[in-house]
Design an enzyme around this catalytic site. Structure first.
Site, PDB file in Angstrom:
ATOM      1  N   ALA A   1       4.883  38.430  48.409  1.00  0.00           N
ATOM      2  CA  ALA A   1       3.932  39.515  48.145  1.00  0.00           C
ATOM      3  C   ALA A   1       2.516  39.067  48.511  1.00  0.00           C
ATOM      4  O   ALA A   1       1.751  39.809  49.148  1.00  0.00           O
ATOM      5  CB  ALA A   1       3.999  39.933  46.674  1.00  0.00           C
TER       6      ALA A   1
ATOM      7  N   GLY B   1     -31.711  19.005  11.731  1.00  0.00           N
ATOM      8  CA  GLY B   1     -30.403  18.403  11.944  1.00  0.00           C
ATOM      9  C   GLY B   1     -29.304  18.971  11.083  1.00  0.00           C
ATOM     10  O   GLY B   1     -28.126  18.780  11.382  1.00  0.00           O
TER      11      GLY B   1
ATOM     12  N   CYS C   1     -27.961  41.877  37.227  1.00  0.00           N
ATOM     13  CA  CYS C   1     -27.446  41.724  38.593  1.00  0.00           C
ATOM     14  C   CYS C   1     -27.200  40.254  38.921  1.00  0.00           C
ATOM     15  O   CYS C   1     -27.391  39.820  40.057  1.00  0.00           O
ATOM     16  CB  CYS C   1     -28.436  42.320  39.590  1.00  0.00           C
ATOM     17  SG  CYS C   1     -28.798  44.065  39.315  1.00  0.00           S
ATOM     18  N   ASP C   2     -26.808  39.485  37.939  1.00  0.00           N
ATOM     19  CA  ASP C   2     -26.616  38.054  38.107  1.00  0.00           C
ATOM     20  C   ASP C   2     -25.177  37.702  37.750  1.00  0.00           C
ATOM     21  O   ASP C   2     -24.671  38.128  36.714  1.00  0.00           O
ATOM     22  CB  ASP C   2     -27.589  37.290  37.200  1.00  0.00           C
ATOM     23  CG  ASP C   2     -27.746  35.833  37.603  1.00  0.00           C
ATOM     24  OD1 ASP C   2     -26.711  35.140  37.658  1.00  0.00           O
ATOM     25  OD2 ASP C   2     -28.883  35.397  37.836  1.00  0.00           O
TER      26      ASP C   2
ATOM     27  N   TYR D   1     -33.620  30.591  17.393  1.00  0.00           N
ATOM     28  CA  TYR D   1     -33.980  30.313  18.790  1.00  0.00           C
ATOM     29  C   TYR D   1     -33.764  31.472  19.771  1.00  0.00           C
ATOM     30  O   TYR D   1     -34.553  31.659  20.692  1.00  0.00           O
ATOM     31  CB  TYR D   1     -33.244  29.072  19.326  1.00  0.00           C
ATOM     32  CG  TYR D   1     -33.581  27.813  18.581  1.00  0.00           C
ATOM     33  CD1 TYR D   1     -34.842  27.230  18.696  1.00  0.00           C
ATOM     34  CD2 TYR D   1     -32.649  27.212  17.739  1.00  0.00           C
ATOM     35  CE1 TYR D   1     -35.161  26.077  17.989  1.00  0.00           C
ATOM     36  CE2 TYR D   1     -32.963  26.065  17.033  1.00  0.00           C
ATOM     37  CZ  TYR D   1     -34.223  25.503  17.162  1.00  0.00           C
ATOM     38  OH  TYR D   1     -34.530  24.373  16.456  1.00  0.00           O
TER      39      TYR D   1
ATOM     40  N   GLU E   1     -36.795  19.728   7.648  1.00  0.00           N
ATOM     41  CA  GLU E   1     -37.238  20.829   8.519  1.00  0.00           C
ATOM     42  C   GLU E   1     -36.019  21.619   8.977  1.00  0.00           C
ATOM     43  O   GLU E   1     -35.713  21.706  10.163  1.00  0.00           O
ATOM     44  CB  GLU E   1     -38.026  20.275   9.706  1.00  0.00           C
ATOM     45  CG  GLU E   1     -39.262  19.490   9.302  1.00  0.00           C
ATOM     46  CD  GLU E   1     -39.998  18.884  10.490  1.00  0.00           C
ATOM     47  OE1 GLU E   1     -39.607  19.167  11.647  1.00  0.00           O
ATOM     48  OE2 GLU E   1     -40.962  18.133  10.263  1.00  0.00           O
ATOM     49  N   SER E   2     -35.322  22.182   8.035  1.00  0.00           N
ATOM     50  CA  SER E   2     -34.085  22.899   8.345  1.00  0.00           C
ATOM     51  C   SER E   2     -34.412  24.305   8.827  1.00  0.00           C
ATOM     52  O   SER E   2     -34.893  25.133   8.057  1.00  0.00           O
ATOM     53  CB  SER E   2     -33.191  22.949   7.102  1.00  0.00           C
ATOM     54  OG  SER E   2     -32.870  21.651   6.670  1.00  0.00           O
TER      55      SER E   2
END
Length: 751
Positions: A475, A358, A562-563, A604, A407-408
């Site tokens: 235009a 957190g 290609c996305d 991550y 748990e950093s």
């Protein structure tokens, strides 16, 4: 005043047009359009003014400085104390944070040059994209966290110590985890695992760590997981099995008796305190993990009946990642402390409160509690809030102060990793005027319908009068009519292209054209920045050089996939485009390569990235600060995966694929030779061609999937078979202690 001096170049007319009867037709309405009504067109917004923040919009290019860029990109806000802009206009790293001396700063551009230069000139010959890991920053983050808690404990007379754990899910890379265990050994710093593979790697790494370091075993568990965690205790590792589901306690009791191992048990409490942001989805009573108060009481009863209540020693909870404020933190920690004290009253042998993750980081530099991208506290304020909340509850309940654990993950590893990639091209501005001849203009107008000619005339008249909104309206209407004519087959492609150019020019002259360009970057967002695509997470993205120049355009970033989702069009600070510098001649043009860095992505992203479009991961280098002439040494370098590597991930077999292609090459070369009716000499020639073709095909299996741009010399490194370049500890020490010889600073060995 700007002018719309546009006419159709004769080149747009068919070659025979010059001799056509159309030349004798009456002249079309005059088009030299001029804003001569005394009304100036609106000025397009400066490319930097929308995002500059405190940077004055009127700073011209001649007065631009690196400090202006630092403010523009907010580097001093989100990057402090590790990143800055140096006097050369390049992003530099301060590996020891605030304690970094001037001569210890590392120029990121020099790292990129070292990595991408060919071996023949002392480089590593690797290809971008590239992850630069900075273990010195990792060490400083860990030490800063430890110092913050130690200071809070000392100033508040807290009667226990702090020892954290790193959740390996944030970054499972071997060298990252090993560095954390090594740097944290003196602090009894441990690891947290949430699956069997993570538990195996944590057990292995902690064999070299402190014997007191915690090995927190979280996540859903089966009999195999629990058995492995109990075996860890047999190996003298300080493993704690944290119950996530009530039924797990039955397995722990049963298996521990079979193995004759006395377990250390924890429980994850499902708190009422809820984090309302995106990262708080696992918190609250309906959270994914944890035990309710009823379930905790049943666990206590089962352990008591099994005569194992003394094994219950740890309480764990998790409010959610990126906790925005210390107020929310205090609320959750206070609630958990009450549960802890109640467990002590019930007879559990409680020793540790694990406050979970957190601890957030400030991705956008706003220091705001109202955003998932920021936090409104410092490390010191976070630690102080935790210590104060637990001390307050325990003192009121007359309970011994527990050991503090957190748990950093994000806060430890995010800063130490930088993703570097290159822009290979940029969309060309559509504002260039089109040279037109009277004959070509006649050709254009003659092909228009009556309604389209009327729009053309009204557009011209509106421009002459300075009625810019009206001009733009006609235009656009002219363009739409011409598109319909083209679809009907009554308008040629030359005429349609001329109308497109004319309308784009009109839009630009009256300030209505889109100033945002698309920069094509040698990267896969799905592979390297998956959180942006998946959950809308924003990271600071900055050019790592040319920051002594004012960026002249705004752009979005489009990757190689290609996305249509493979683009970045949202940036920190709320911008939908990023201030960028002009690319003259493309990525390898007159300006040379144009490098950008994504920062704060060390948590991550690498583990989440897949192989979309079969783009593999980036190359990775490990860089330590050195007192040599370049202030750094590359101690480990790994080329990115080859085409063959990523094909294997999807169950293809590159060796068999090559044999199939080689066989086809033999067939095709044989047919080509047969059609020429050859003799012995041509047979030799055909065999040589076949061999060359097969060799060329083989090389592609060993190349990296990303584009090879002129600034990279990657094939040499890639064709080494994905070898690992490194210096071991002794080699590195020898380099640092040696005389400042440039060749020695750049030395590396091949394994």
């Amino acid at each position: 005043m700007p002018a719309l001096g546009c006419c159709v170049d004769a080149a747009v007319a068919p070659p025979a047009y010059a001799n056509s009867p159309l030349g004798s037709l009456p002249a079309p309405p005059p088009l030299p359009l001029s804003f001569n009504s005394g009304t100036s067109p609106p000025t397009p917004m400066s490319p930097t003014s929308a995002s500059a923040g405190s940077v004055a919009a009127d700073v011209d290019a001649s007065h631009w400085s690196p400090s202006h860029s630092a403010s523009l990109y907010k580097i001093d806000s989100w990057g402090a104390p590790y990143f800055a802009v140096n006097p050369s206009g390049n992003v530099s790293v301060r590996p020891y944070g605030h304690a970094t001396l001037a001569h210890q700063e590392i120029d990121l551009l020099k790292i990129v040059k070292k990595v991408t230069d060919p071996k023949s000139v002392g480089g590593l010959g690797l290809q971008l994209p590239l992850i630069v890991r900075l273990p010195d920053v990792l060490r400083d983050r860990l030490e800063s966290l430890q110092s913050a808690f130690e200071f809070a404990i000392q100033t508040q007379c807290y009667e226990a110590h702090y020892q954290g754990v790193f959740p390996v899910k944030c970054n499972q890379d071997r060298f990252v985890v090993e560095d954390i265990v090594k740097f944290g050994s003196q602090f009894r710093f441990g690891l947290e695992a949430g699956s069997k593979p993570e538990l195996l790697l944590a057990m292995s790494c902690l064999c070299k760590g402190s014997p007191e370091a915690l090995l927190v075993c979280n996540g859903f568990k089966d009999a195999e997981y629990i058995t492995l965690a109990l075996l860890a205790r047999k190996l003298a590792l300080n493993a704690v099995i944290v119950l996530e589901q009530e039924e797990e306690v039955d397995l722990v009791i049963e298996i521990s008796k079979k193995l004759n191992v006395r377990p250390v048990i924890g429980a994850r409490a499902k708190l009422r305190t809820k984090h309302s942001g995106h990262f708080g989805a696992t918190s609250g009573e309906k959270g994914k993990f944890g035990l309710t108060t009823c379930q905790i009481l049943r666990v206590v009863k089962k352990l008591e009946l099994a005569e194992m209540l003394d094994c219950f020693q740890l309480l764990h909870f998790h409010i959610g990642s990126q906790i925005p404020s210390t107020a929310l933190l205090t609320d959750g920690v206070g609630e958990a402390a009450q549960i802890y004290c109640e467990l002590v009253r019930l007879g559990a042998n409680m020793q540790v409160i694990d406050i979970g993750g957190g601890l957030g980081i400030d991705y956008d530099g706003s220091k705001s509690a109202d955003s998932d991208l920021s936090v409104a506290y410092t490390l010191e304020e976070y630690a102080s809030a935790v210590v104060q909340a637990i001390r307050y509850v325990c003192d009121r309940k007359n309970v011994k102060h527990p050991v503090l654990c957190s748990e950093s993950g994000r806060a430890i590893v995010s800063h130490h990793s930088i993703l570097i990639f290159e822009a290979v091209s940029a969309s060309v501005s559509r504002a260039a005027p089109v040279a037109m001849s009277p004959l070509g203009l006649q050709y254009l107008v003659e092909g228009l319908t009556e309604d389209a000619r009327s729009d053309y005339t009204k557009m011209t008249t509106a421009a002459l009068r300075g009625e810019f909104e009206t001009c733009l309206f006609y235009a656009d209407q002219l363009k739409q009519r011409c598109i319909e004519q083209f679809k009907d087959g009554t308008l040629g492609i030359e005429q349609l292209a001329t109308v497109d150019g004319l309308c784009d020019f009109v839009a630009k002259e009256i300030g209505a054209s889109d100033p945002v360009r698309t920069y094509h970057v040698n990267l896969s967002i799905f592979t390297s920045i998956p959180d942006y695509w998946g959950i809308g997470q924003l990271f600071p993205i900055v050019p790592i050089h040319h920051l002594d120049e004012r960026p002249g355009v705004r752009g979005i970033l489009s990757d190689l996939t290609c996305d249509s989702d493979g683009k970045i069009d949202k940036f920190i600070g709320g911008g939908t485009s990023l201030p960028l510098h002009e690319m003259v001649g493309g990525g390898g043009g007159e300006r040379g390569p144009y490098y950008l860095g994504m920062f704060l992505g060390g948590a991550y992203e690498e583990a989440l990235g897949g192989v979309h479009n079969l783009f593999g991961g980036p190359s990775v280098v490990r860089v330590l600060q050195s007192d040599g002439p370049h202030s750094f040494a590359v101690t480990r370098a790994m080329p990115g995966p080859s085409c063959g590597d990523v094909l294997r991930v999807m169950q293809h077999e590159p060796e068999l694929m090559f044999e199939t292609l080689k066989h086809r090459a033999e067939e095709c070369c044989g047919q080509e030779h047969g059609s020429n009716g050859g003799n012995g000499d041509t047979d030799d020639y055909g065999m040589a061609n076949n061999s060359a073709l097969a060799s060329s095909l083989a090389q592609y299996f060993h190349s990296m999937p990303y584009l090879v741009v002129p600034s990279s010399c990657s094939l040499t490194a890639i064709n080494n078979g994905g070898g690992l370049y490194y210096c071991n500890g002794e080699d590195y020490d020898a380099v640092v202690d040696s005389s400042p010889n440039e060749d020695e600073q750049w030395s590396y060995c091949y394994a």
